[in-house]
Write a protein that holds these residues in place. Structure first.
Motif, PDB file in Angstrom:
ATOM      1  N   ILE A  55    -106.464  34.326   9.997  1.00 42.80           N
ATOM      2  CA  ILE A  55    -106.394  34.316  11.456  1.00 42.80           C
ATOM      3  C   ILE A  55    -107.384  35.357  11.976  1.00 42.80           C
ATOM      4  N   ILE A  56    -108.146  34.966  12.978  1.00 40.87           N
ATOM      5  CA  ILE A  56    -109.115  35.875  13.597  1.00 40.87           C
ATOM      6  C   ILE A  56    -108.939  35.792  15.102  1.00 40.87           C
ATOM      7  N   GLU A  57    -108.944  36.956  15.760  1.00 39.02           N
ATOM      8  CA  GLU A  57    -109.026  36.973  17.215  1.00 39.02           C
ATOM      9  C   GLU A  57    -110.498  37.155  17.557  1.00 39.02           C
ATOM     10  N   ILE A  58    -111.032  36.262  18.365  1.00 39.63           N
ATOM     11  CA  ILE A  58    -112.463  36.258  18.650  1.00 39.63           C
ATOM     12  C   ILE A  58    -112.857  37.550  19.381  1.00 39.63           C
ATOM     13  N   PRO A  59    -113.750  38.338  18.756  1.00 44.74           N
ATOM     14  CA  PRO A  59    -114.203  39.568  19.411  1.00 44.74           C
ATOM     15  C   PRO A  59    -115.336  39.293  20.408  1.00 44.74           C
ATOM     16  N   PHE A  60    -115.484  40.187  21.351  1.00 46.46           N
ATOM     17  CA  PHE A  60    -116.512  40.053  22.384  1.00 46.46           C
ATOM     18  C   PHE A  60    -117.905  39.916  21.787  1.00 46.46           C
TER      19      PHE A  60
ATOM     20  N   SER B 263    -108.955  25.883  13.649  1.00 44.64           N
ATOM     21  CA  SER B 263    -108.138  25.372  14.744  1.00 44.64           C
ATOM     22  C   SER B 263    -107.617  26.516  15.597  1.00 44.64           C
ATOM     23  N   ASP B 264    -107.190  26.173  16.796  1.00 40.79           N
ATOM     24  CA  ASP B 264    -106.549  27.152  17.660  1.00 40.79           C
ATOM     25  C   ASP B 264    -105.237  27.564  16.996  1.00 40.79           C
ATOM     26  N   ALA B 265    -105.001  28.865  16.877  1.00 41.72           N
ATOM     27  CA  ALA B 265    -103.830  29.353  16.152  1.00 41.72           C
ATOM     28  C   ALA B 265    -102.523  29.004  16.847  1.00 41.72           C
ATOM     29  N   GLU B 266    -102.549  28.812  18.156  1.00 43.18           N
ATOM     30  CA  GLU B 266    -101.315  28.505  18.887  1.00 43.18           C
ATOM     31  C   GLU B 266    -101.060  27.010  19.006  1.00 43.18           C
ATOM     32  N   SER B 267    -102.072  26.250  19.381  1.00 44.26           N
ATOM     33  CA  SER B 267    -101.873  24.811  19.627  1.00 44.26           C
ATOM     34  C   SER B 267    -102.140  23.946  18.401  1.00 44.26           C
ATOM     35  N   ASN B 268    -102.819  24.513  17.399  1.00 38.74           N
ATOM     36  CA  ASN B 268    -103.249  23.778  16.197  1.00 38.74           C
ATOM     37  C   ASN B 268    -104.339  22.751  16.480  1.00 38.74           C
ATOM     38  N   LYS B 269    -104.928  22.782  17.672  1.00 40.70           N
ATOM     39  CA  LYS B 269    -106.002  21.859  18.006  1.00 40.70           C
ATOM     40  C   LYS B 269    -107.215  22.160  17.135  1.00 40.70           C
ATOM     41  N   VAL B 270    -107.727  21.139  16.445  1.00 47.58           N
ATOM     42  CA  VAL B 270    -108.885  21.301  15.571  1.00 47.58           C
ATOM     43  C   VAL B 270    -110.121  21.549  16.418  1.00 47.58           C
ATOM     44  N   MET B 271    -110.872  22.582  16.025  1.00 47.83           N
ATOM     45  CA  MET B 271    -112.062  22.967  16.772  1.00 47.83           C
ATOM     46  C   MET B 271    -113.344  22.802  15.969  1.00 47.83           C
ATOM     47  N   THR B 272    -113.250  22.967  14.667  1.00 49.44           N
ATOM     48  CA  THR B 272    -114.434  22.905  13.819  1.00 49.44           C
ATOM     49  C   THR B 272    -114.027  22.420  12.430  1.00 49.44           C
TER      50      THR B 272
END
Length: 148
Positions: free
Chosen positions: A13-18, A100-109
């Motif tokens: 899990i990664i939180e996107i940094p600025f 994927s988004d960690a909360e919604s599980n929506k695939v992003m890449t």
């Protein structure tokens, strides 16, 4: 590029940094390779063959092929999950990824990487994975405890 027929898997899990974002707060496309690396390292640790282990065993494992399909964009402060799936190991290391988004599980890449073994001394590429890799993956797949 999916989890079907996966031999081993790991997640990060990664939180996107600025500093990973462009002026629109969207992750710059080149940073995705680093996210794959984080999950790949977790996967390699599952069978006790991370980059330090590779070096100690006398082999380099360069990436010779990488494919990334961008389905959606990650943005500043978003938490993403990177799932890595070991698909092949007998002649090369092929790893599939789903970001994927960690909360919604929506695939992003979706992505994959292929690494091949190269003898450190001769710099020659091997056409089969070294025995140490075969043994380590087999032990992990059989659920054997990690060697200390």
């Amino acid at each position: 590029m999916n989890s079907k027929n996966s031999l081993l898997s790991a997640s990060a899990i990664i939180e996107i940094p600025f500093h990973d974002c462009d002026p629109m707060n969207i992750v710059w496309h080149g940073n995705y390779a680093r996210y794959l690396e984080v999950a790949r390292c977790e996967l390699l640790r599952k069978f006790q063959y991370d980059y330090l282990d590779m070096n100690e065993s006398g082999y380099l494992w360069p990436i010779v092929d990488m494919r990334i399909k961008y389905v959606g964009s990650a943005v500043f402060t978003q938490k993403i999950r990177i799932d890595a799936y070991l698909k092949e190991y007998e002649t090369r290391l092929k790893v599939d990824y789903i970001i994927s988004d960690a909360e919604s599980n929506k695939v992003m890449t979706k992505a994959y990487t292929i690494q091949v073994a190269v003898d450190q001394k001769t710099k020659e590429m091997l056409f089969a994975s070294p025995q140490i890799v075969l043994d380590k993956v087999q032990r992990a797949m059989n659920g054997e405890p990690r060697a200390v």
